[in-house]
Enzyme design. Structure first.
Site, mmCIF file in Angstrom:
data_model
loop_
_atom_site.group_PDB
_atom_site.id
_atom_site.type_symbol
_atom_site.label_atom_id
_atom_site.label_comp_id
_atom_site.label_asym_id
_atom_site.label_seq_id
_atom_site.Cartn_x
_atom_site.Cartn_y
_atom_site.Cartn_z
ATOM 1 N N PRO A 95 -27.440 33.812 3.779
ATOM 2 C CA PRO A 95 -27.175 34.345 2.439
ATOM 3 C C PRO A 95 -26.206 33.489 1.637
ATOM 4 O O PRO A 95 -26.421 33.271 0.433
ATOM 5 C CB PRO A 95 -26.590 35.737 2.735
ATOM 6 C CG PRO A 95 -27.153 36.117 4.062
ATOM 7 C CD PRO A 95 -27.211 34.826 4.832
ATOM 8 N N TYR A 96 -25.168 32.977 2.287
ATOM 9 C CA TYR A 96 -24.183 32.141 1.594
ATOM 10 C C TYR A 96 -24.815 30.820 1.158
ATOM 11 O O TYR A 96 -24.717 30.426 -0.012
ATOM 12 C CB TYR A 96 -22.995 31.898 2.513
ATOM 13 C CG TYR A 96 -21.818 31.194 1.871
ATOM 14 C CD1 TYR A 96 -21.200 31.716 0.738
ATOM 15 C CD2 TYR A 96 -21.300 30.021 2.416
ATOM 16 C CE1 TYR A 96 -20.109 31.085 0.164
ATOM 17 C CE2 TYR A 96 -20.211 29.385 1.847
ATOM 18 C CZ TYR A 96 -19.613 29.913 0.724
ATOM 19 O OH TYR A 96 -18.544 29.291 0.151
ATOM 20 N N ALA A 97 -25.502 30.147 2.090
ATOM 21 C CA ALA A 97 -26.114 28.860 1.771
ATOM 22 C C ALA A 97 -27.179 29.002 0.693
ATOM 23 O O ALA A 97 -27.235 28.209 -0.261
ATOM 24 C CB ALA A 97 -26.706 28.236 3.030
#
Length: 250
Positions: free
Chosen positions: A159-161
């Site tokens: 999700p962050y990437a």
């Protein structure tokens, strides 16, 4: 044109701690008036006290969750009514999201991560673009991460990437739309591993003393926010201290 942010109006999101707080303090030291946006009123007041303790005139404090999109829509009108323009936008507020296999991520966790890292910044662009164009040298800076464009992706940081990769695409699109017809310049900044609460959350076993600090990064971002900065649509990679085109590895 002045070569520093002196006298500029600057909005910094996520300004209550970490990188955002360091940027807000650095811009205030350089003479900018900072509009500090974050969720925590008390931490914003501490920032205001710190600015005044260094001889500044204080900041305009805006307690707000960046997921309150209606509030972000109203922000443009509020800034226009008081200043008529915005010289600097620093989209720093970010969410790590769950660090887990993609198949284990709950839909609400995915949605929340994208809301903070991508949608909030689009809503800020939508609300503030006319004000940045009204400046003689509008500057927009968005904070990314190396995992968004690494040659080998880090597992479990999906999700962050993915959200930061989307943010980079958003910022590059905005740069392309403004570079030839407006005074707006748009940059993306990769801080690299940094001594922040988010980093400690992601890497709990890491020794924070080996990491560089937000206070080291802040002057570099202040320079990107200055009217004499001319690059746009590129990535400033703090670990390498280089401006990179997106065809170059970071």
């Amino acid at each position: 044109m002045p070569a520093s942010p002196n006298g500029r109006i600057a909005l910094v999101t996520g300004a209550s701690r970490g990188i955002g707080r360091a940027i807000a303090l650095e811009l205030a030291r350089a003479g900018a008036h900072v509009i500090a946006l974050a969720r925590t009123q008390g931490a914003l007041e501490d920032l205001d006290d710190a600015i005044r303790a260094e001889g500044g005139k204080g900041a305009t404090l805006m307690p707000c969750d960046v997921k309150d999109f209606d509030a972000l829509d109203r922000l443009g009108a509020t800034i226009f009514a008081r200043w008529g323009k915005l010289d600097i936008l620093v989209g720093n507020a970010g969410a790590l999201g769950p660090v887990s296999p993609l198949g284990h991520v709950e839909p609400h966790q995915w949605d929340d991560t994208f809301a903070v890292n991508v949608t909030a910044n689009w809503r800020l662009i939508r609300s503030l673009d006319p004000l940045l164009r009204a400046s003689d040298a509008g500057r927009a800076v968005f904070i990314t991460t190396g995992v968004a464009h690494a040659a080998v992706f880090r597992p479990y940081w999906g999700p962050y990437a993915a959200s930061k990769a989307a943010l980079e695409a958003l910022a590059r699109t905005y740069a392309a739309e403004t570079m030839n017809i407006t005074p707006v310049r748009v940059m993306i900044v990769n801080p690299g591993p940094m001594r922040t609460k988010m980093r400690a959350q992601a890497m709990p076993g890491e020794d924070p003393t080996i990491l560089r600090t937000p206070e080291e990064l802040a002057p570099k971002i202040a320079a990107i926010c200055a009217p004499d900065w001319t690059e746009t649509g590129k990535l400033y990679d703090f670990p390498q201290d280089r401006v990179l085109r997106f065809s170059e590895p970071a």
